[in-house]
Each structure stands twice: as structure tokens, then as C-alpha cells.
Design a protein around this motif. Structure first.
Motif, PDB file in Angstrom:
ATOM      1  N   GLY A 125       6.450  -2.631   3.038  1.00  0.00           N
ATOM      2  CA  GLY A 125       5.634  -1.978   2.011  1.00  0.00           C
ATOM      3  C   GLY A 125       4.341  -1.405   2.562  1.00  0.00           C
ATOM      4  N   GLU A 126       4.290  -1.221   3.884  1.00  0.00           N
ATOM      5  CA  GLU A 126       3.062  -0.703   4.511  1.00  0.00           C
ATOM      6  C   GLU A 126       3.140   0.793   4.757  1.00  0.00           C
ATOM      7  OE1 GLU A 126       2.478  -4.756   7.180  1.00  0.00           O
ATOM      8  OE2 GLU A 126       2.715  -2.827   8.176  1.00  0.00           O
ATOM      9  N   MET A 127       4.336   1.357   4.618  1.00  0.00           N
ATOM     10  CA  MET A 127       4.516   2.774   4.932  1.00  0.00           C
ATOM     11  C   MET A 127       5.471   3.369   3.905  1.00  0.00           C
ATOM     12  SD  MET A 127       6.078   4.360   8.504  1.00  0.00           S
ATOM     13  CE  MET A 127       4.643   4.429   9.558  1.00  0.00           C
ATOM     14  N   MET A 128       5.189   4.611   3.493  1.00  0.00           N
ATOM     15  CA  MET A 128       6.087   5.268   2.538  1.00  0.00           C
ATOM     16  C   MET A 128       7.456   5.479   3.182  1.00  0.00           C
ATOM     17  SD  MET A 128       3.767   8.115   0.628  1.00  0.00           S
ATOM     18  CE  MET A 128       2.814   8.591   2.074  1.00  0.00           C
ATOM     19  N   ALA A 133       0.014   4.689  -2.025  1.00  0.00           N
ATOM     20  CA  ALA A 133       0.017   6.021  -1.406  1.00  0.00           C
ATOM     21  C   ALA A 133       0.912   6.966  -2.201  1.00  0.00           C
ATOM     22  CB  ALA A 133       0.499   5.925   0.039  1.00  0.00           C
ATOM     23  N   ARG A 134       2.094   6.470  -2.560  1.00  0.00           N
ATOM     24  CA  ARG A 134       3.054   7.327  -3.261  1.00  0.00           C
ATOM     25  C   ARG A 134       2.505   7.772  -4.620  1.00  0.00           C
ATOM     26  NH1 ARG A 134       7.912   4.091  -4.089  1.00  0.00           N
ATOM     27  NH2 ARG A 134       6.812   3.424  -5.945  1.00  0.00           N
ATOM     28  N   ILE A 147      -1.920  13.940  -7.041  1.00  0.00           N
ATOM     29  CA  ILE A 147      -2.681  15.040  -6.433  1.00  0.00           C
ATOM     30  C   ILE A 147      -1.774  16.231  -6.123  1.00  0.00           C
ATOM     31  CG2 ILE A 147      -2.622  14.189  -4.023  1.00  0.00           C
ATOM     32  CD1 ILE A 147      -5.628  15.812  -5.707  1.00  0.00           C
ATOM     33  N   VAL A 148      -0.556  15.955  -5.699  1.00  0.00           N
ATOM     34  CA  VAL A 148       0.369  17.058  -5.380  1.00  0.00           C
ATOM     35  C   VAL A 148       0.730  17.829  -6.651  1.00  0.00           C
ATOM     36  CG1 VAL A 148       2.750  17.551  -4.654  1.00  0.00           C
ATOM     37  CG2 VAL A 148       1.274  16.149  -3.209  1.00  0.00           C
ATOM     38  N   ASP A 179       2.559  19.778   1.637  1.00  0.00           N
ATOM     39  CA  ASP A 179       2.790  20.442   0.352  1.00  0.00           C
ATOM     40  C   ASP A 179       2.051  21.773   0.295  1.00  0.00           C
ATOM     41  OD1 ASP A 179       4.105  20.195  -2.270  1.00  0.00           O
ATOM     42  OD2 ASP A 179       2.065  20.488  -2.981  1.00  0.00           O
ATOM     43  N   ILE A 206       8.280  13.230  -3.319  1.00  0.00           N
ATOM     44  CA  ILE A 206       6.982  13.851  -3.575  1.00  0.00           C
ATOM     45  C   ILE A 206       7.027  15.338  -3.232  1.00  0.00           C
ATOM     46  CG2 ILE A 206       4.560  13.932  -2.842  1.00  0.00           C
ATOM     47  CD1 ILE A 206       4.905  10.820  -2.317  1.00  0.00           C
ATOM     48  N   ARG A 253      -0.673   7.930  -5.605  1.00  0.00           N
ATOM     49  CA  ARG A 253      -1.816   8.848  -5.433  1.00  0.00           C
ATOM     50  C   ARG A 253      -1.332  10.238  -5.082  1.00  0.00           C
ATOM     51  NH1 ARG A 253      -5.071   6.870  -0.879  1.00  0.00           N
ATOM     52  NH2 ARG A 253      -6.574   8.443  -1.474  1.00  0.00           N
ATOM     53  N   LEU A 254      -0.337  10.311  -4.185  1.00  0.00           N
ATOM     54  CA  LEU A 254       0.177  11.616  -3.771  1.00  0.00           C
ATOM     55  C   LEU A 254       0.874  12.329  -4.921  1.00  0.00           C
ATOM     56  CD1 LEU A 254       1.461  10.859  -0.189  1.00  0.00           C
ATOM     57  CD2 LEU A 254      -0.180  12.632  -0.815  1.00  0.00           C
ATOM     58  N   ARG A 255       1.629  11.583  -5.719  1.00  0.00           N
ATOM     59  CA  ARG A 255       2.316  12.197  -6.869  1.00  0.00           C
ATOM     60  C   ARG A 255       1.334  12.950  -7.731  1.00  0.00           C
ATOM     61  NH1 ARG A 255       6.189   7.701  -8.823  1.00  0.00           N
ATOM     62  NH2 ARG A 255       7.972   8.193  -7.518  1.00  0.00           N
ATOM     63  N   THR A 298       0.819  -1.213   0.000  1.00  0.00           N
ATOM     64  CA  THR A 298       0.000   0.000   0.000  1.00  0.00           C
ATOM     65  C   THR A 298       0.853   1.263   0.000  1.00  0.00           C
ATOM     66  OG1 THR A 298      -0.154  -0.168   2.394  1.00  0.00           O
ATOM     67  CG2 THR A 298      -2.002  -1.051   1.122  1.00  0.00           C
ATOM     68  N   ALA A 299       2.122   1.155   0.404  1.00  0.00           N
ATOM     69  CA  ALA A 299       3.002   2.325   0.376  1.00  0.00           C
ATOM     70  C   ALA A 299       3.154   2.836  -1.054  1.00  0.00           C
ATOM     71  CB  ALA A 299       4.366   1.975   0.966  1.00  0.00           C
ATOM     72  N   ASN A 300       3.248   1.903  -2.005  1.00  0.00           N
ATOM     73  CA  ASN A 300       3.356   2.311  -3.411  1.00  0.00           C
ATOM     74  C   ASN A 300       2.091   2.995  -3.897  1.00  0.00           C
ATOM     75  OD1 ASN A 300       5.920   1.407  -3.654  1.00  0.00           O
ATOM     76  ND2 ASN A 300       5.367  -0.567  -4.582  1.00  0.00           N
ATOM     77  N   ARG A 325      -1.684  26.214  -7.959  1.00  0.00           N
ATOM     78  CA  ARG A 325      -1.361  27.032  -6.788  1.00  0.00           C
ATOM     79  C   ARG A 325      -0.969  28.450  -7.209  1.00  0.00           C
ATOM     80  NH1 ARG A 325       3.388  24.609  -3.615  1.00  0.00           N
ATOM     81  NH2 ARG A 325       1.804  23.160  -2.864  1.00  0.00           N
ATOM     82  N   ASP A 347      10.502   8.260  -0.585  1.00  0.00           N
ATOM     83  CA  ASP A 347       9.211   8.542  -1.222  1.00  0.00           C
ATOM     84  C   ASP A 347       8.735   9.949  -0.861  1.00  0.00           C
ATOM     85  OD1 ASP A 347       9.121   5.966  -2.220  1.00  0.00           O
ATOM     86  OD2 ASP A 347       7.822   5.181  -0.639  1.00  0.00           O
ATOM     87  N   VAL A 397      -0.627   9.702   3.869  1.00  0.00           N
ATOM     88  CA  VAL A 397      -1.106  10.543   2.764  1.00  0.00           C
ATOM     89  C   VAL A 397      -1.601  11.931   3.161  1.00  0.00           C
ATOM     90  CG1 VAL A 397      -1.590   8.782   1.021  1.00  0.00           C
ATOM     91  CG2 VAL A 397      -3.310   9.282   2.742  1.00  0.00           C
ATOM     92  N   GLU A 451      -2.263  19.957  -7.562  1.00  0.00           N
ATOM     93  CA  GLU A 451      -2.472  21.115  -6.685  1.00  0.00           C
ATOM     94  C   GLU A 451      -1.385  22.164  -6.874  1.00  0.00           C
ATOM     95  OE1 GLU A 451      -5.125  18.959  -3.232  1.00  0.00           O
ATOM     96  OE2 GLU A 451      -3.014  19.342  -2.808  1.00  0.00           O
ATOM     97  N   ARG A 452      -0.182  21.711  -7.191  1.00  0.00           N
ATOM     98  CA  ARG A 452       0.899  22.680  -7.424  1.00  0.00           C
ATOM     99  C   ARG A 452       0.658  23.478  -8.691  1.00  0.00           C
ATOM    100  NH1 ARG A 452       6.518  19.559  -5.951  1.00  0.00           N
ATOM    101  NH2 ARG A 452       6.052  19.356  -3.732  1.00  0.00           N
TER     102      ARG A 452
END
Lengths: 91, 270
Positions: B191-194, A18-19, A25-26, B154, B202, A21-23, A14-16, A33, B198, B147, A29-30
Motif C-alpha cells: 500500500g506504499e505505491m499506486m 495518492a490515488r 486534481i486530474v 495527464d 486515473i 488526490r490525483l482523481r 498512502t497509495a490510496n 483544459r 490505479d 503523484v 484540470e481536465r
């Protein structure tokens, strides 16, 4: 990783997720901005109009405001799917 | 020359006050005259984390409204006589802070020869958070590898680049650092946390420190002793490293890898 772990179903990485999804949306938003407040709305309406004709994903429309000495330039880019019947990523 | 550092995050509960207390303590331990100010009017907590809650008589708002002098309101730390705490008001509303008033108090601290002023920002992007960052030269953005915290960070980075006095004067946004807290290398490996990499990629700004998740952080706040005093704990050591980097020293990151398991544990362990 223990031997016994092979017997259990592996959890997803799930870390991947998260990464990634954030890439997205960030970056989105940038891009808007500091620009006018209507940019996100404009982006969504453009997306709706484009979807009447082509099936594109939510990330297909990118908006950027570039500032130069001569003023501001609103830059729009629309990524079209490779084939006419391509599927969007939804969202 | 005084340097004003804001500790901010956008999101609440990520460890801003814990970080403010430990970085300010660390700077004082290294011989710098340091003041740490709580900007969270109405939700004062820095005093508890610093262990001086029973010695608060006057606060930041009293000084801004000329009801007390700065000297009366500054609380000298029990352990370091070059460290001072300025508590937030618990009773006033947030409008009690004014840009002019905050600027005046910071100027007075500069004239008093403080080397560092650490501003502990409230969560959110409202007035208190705005004023905590407005006069800053540097920013430490506290972020959890999660997240909502990363996204809020940001947003804060955007504000730091546009809504500070430096930015308004065209001097650029000042130096920005990331500080990761509640980092759990075991979960990162699973793999449970960024990972630090990472989050750094970002947000696109350099990492000042990574504070591993540690039971000592709660123990420290329970007892009102900033965790950096706990030199035996990995969180305390990680904060000491972050202070060294803040002072420009080149210190390698520690505690980023999960502890190696032995053969038996690898085969049958949890």
C-alpha cells in the motif's frame, strides 16, 4: 506480513491517498483544459462568493466547457452540503 | 509505411531515454528499420544510453540547418545494422529546432524506408517536447507510479490530443499508451505505491508495459547497452514484452506481483 510486524504500528496506506488526490486534481484540470485561461480563476472566485453564504469544500464548484455545433456552453455545478451546518472538506 | 512514435512524459527523470533506447533497439531486433532521435537539445543523453557517444560527429541540428546531410549524422548501432541514432546538439540552444526543419528530417527518414522513427522527448512542455510530439502517430507516455509524474502525464495527454499535426488536421490524437517504469510490486502490495490499475484508471489510457524497478537498468546505462539487451533481467524482458505489444501482439503482463515469501520468511522475515 511477518508475525513481528503486528508489534509495529502499521503505516498508512498512502497509495490510496495518492490515488484519491490525483482523481480529484486530474478531473479538475481536465474540465478546464482547452477552455479559456480564466476558468481556474473564475472557479476560485465563485467558490469565495459561495463560501460567504454556505460552507462548502474546495471541490464543491465544478466547471465544464462543453462544445457543440452552436458554440460553447459553460457549465457550472455547485454541490451544497446536505444540512445547513455541514462541514466542508476544506482545502 | 513509416510510423513515428514519441516517447514523452512531462516530468523529468522517469525513464524516457531508457525507454526510447530499449524500444528502438527492440523494434530493430524484430527486423524493423528504426531511427531513434534525441530531441533534448543542449542536454544530449540518448547517445550515452545507446553507447555511441564517441561516434557523434554531426547532430540533428546540423542536419536541420543544412550543415550536414542526414546520412552523415545518422549513427549506425554497433549491434544492429538496421538501427540508427540521431544525436541532439549539445551546444546549440533550443530554438535551433524548427517545425519546418524537424518535418523535413522526418520526411527524409520516411523516404529512406525507415519503418519506425522513435522520438525521445525532453522533459517539460516547451519547444523541444512540442516538436518531439508534433509529428507523431503514436505516443508512449512514460510514467512512474508517483503523484507528480501521473499529473504531468495527464497534462501531456491533453497536449497530445490537441497540439499535434494529426490533431490539427482533425485526424484525432493518434494512439496513446502508458508505460510504467520503476514499478515495485512489493511496495504496491504494502500500500506504499499506486498499482498499475490505479494509474491506468486515473489516466484512462491503456498500458503498453510495466517495467519493474531493477538494478539492471543502472547497470545498462553505466555500460551504454540498452537494458533490453539484458535478456536475463526482468526489466529487459518487460521491455521486450512492451515491444511485442507495440507490434500488436497479445502478450500477458509479467512481474506485477511481489515474489512469494517462504514460510520462515513470512513468519520472521523483513
Amino acid at each position: 506480513m511477518s508475525l513481528l510486524d503486528f508489534l509495529r504500528p502499521r503505516p498508512k496506506n498512502t497509495a490510496n491517498i495518492a490515488r484519491e488526490r490525483l482523481r480529484i486534481i486530474v478531473a479538475q484540470e481536465r474540465a478546464t483544459r482547452g477552455g479559456p485561461d480564466y476558468l481556474p480563476l473564475l472557479r476560485n472566485e465563485l467558490l469565495e462568493v459561495i463560501r460567504k453564504y454556505v460552507h462548502v469544500g474546495a471541490e464543491a464548484v465544478q466547471i465544464n466547457v462543453e462544445r457543440s455545433n452552436d458554440g460553447e456552453v459553460l457549465e457550472l455545478s455547485v454541490a451544497l452540503p446536505e444540512t445547513g451546518a455541514a462541514t466542508g472538506t476544506g482545502g | 509505411m513509416t510510423e513515428t512514435i514519441v516517447i514523452t512524459s512531462g516530468k523529468g527523470g522517469v525513464g524516457k531515454t531508457t525507454t526510447s533506447a530499449s524500444l528502438a533497439t527492440g523494434l530493430a531486433q524484430r527486423g524493423h528499420k528504426t531511427a531513434v532521435i534525441d530531441f533534448d537539445v543542449g542536454l544530449r543523453n540518448l547517445d550515452l544510453i545507446m553507447g555511441c557517444e564517441r561516434r557523434v560527429v554531426y547532430d540533428f541540428v546540423n542536419v536541420i540547418q543544412n550543415e550536414a546531410t542526414l546520412k552523415q549524422a545518422l549513427i549506425r548501432d554497433k549491434r544492429h545494422d538496421n538501427l540508427y541514432v540521431l544525436a541532439a546538439s549539445q551546444t546549440r540552444d533550443k530554438d535551433a529546432l524548427t517545425q519546418e526543419g524537424v518535418g523535413r528530417v522526418l520526411d527524409e527518414l520516411k523516404q529512406d524506408g525507415f519503418d519506425y522513427i522513435v522520438c525521445d522527448s525532453p522533459a517539460g512542455i516547451e519547444k523541444g517536447a512540442h516538436l518531439a510530439m508534433y509529428f507523431s502517430d503514436r505516443a508512449v507516455v512514460v510514467v512512474n507510479p508517483e503523484v507528480s509524474s501521473v499529473r504531468d502525464s495527464d497534462r501531456i495527454l491533453g497536449l497530445l490530443s490537441s497540439k499535434t499535426q494529426r490533431a490539427e488536421k482533425g485526424q484525432g490524437g493518434g494512439t496513446q499508451h502508458l508505460l510504467l517504469t520503476r514499478y515495485n510490486p512489493v511496495r504496491v502490495e504494502a500500500g506504499e505505491m499506486m498499482s498499475v490499475g490505479d494509474v491506468e484508471e486515473i489516466l484512462g489510457i491503456p498500458v503498453l508495459g510495466v517495467i519493474p524497478e531493477s538494478e539492471n537498468v543502472l547497470a545498462a546505462s553505466n555500460s551504454g547497452v540498452p537494458v533490453i539487451h539484458d535478456a536475463g533481467s526482468i526489466a529487459g524482458q518487460a521491455y521486450a514484452d512492451a515491444v511485442a505489444r507495440l507490434l500488436g501482439e497479445d502478450v500477458a503482463m509479467r512481474f506485477l506481483d511481489a515474489p512469494k515469501k517462504g514460510f520462515f520468511k513470512r513468519m520472521f522475515g523483513t
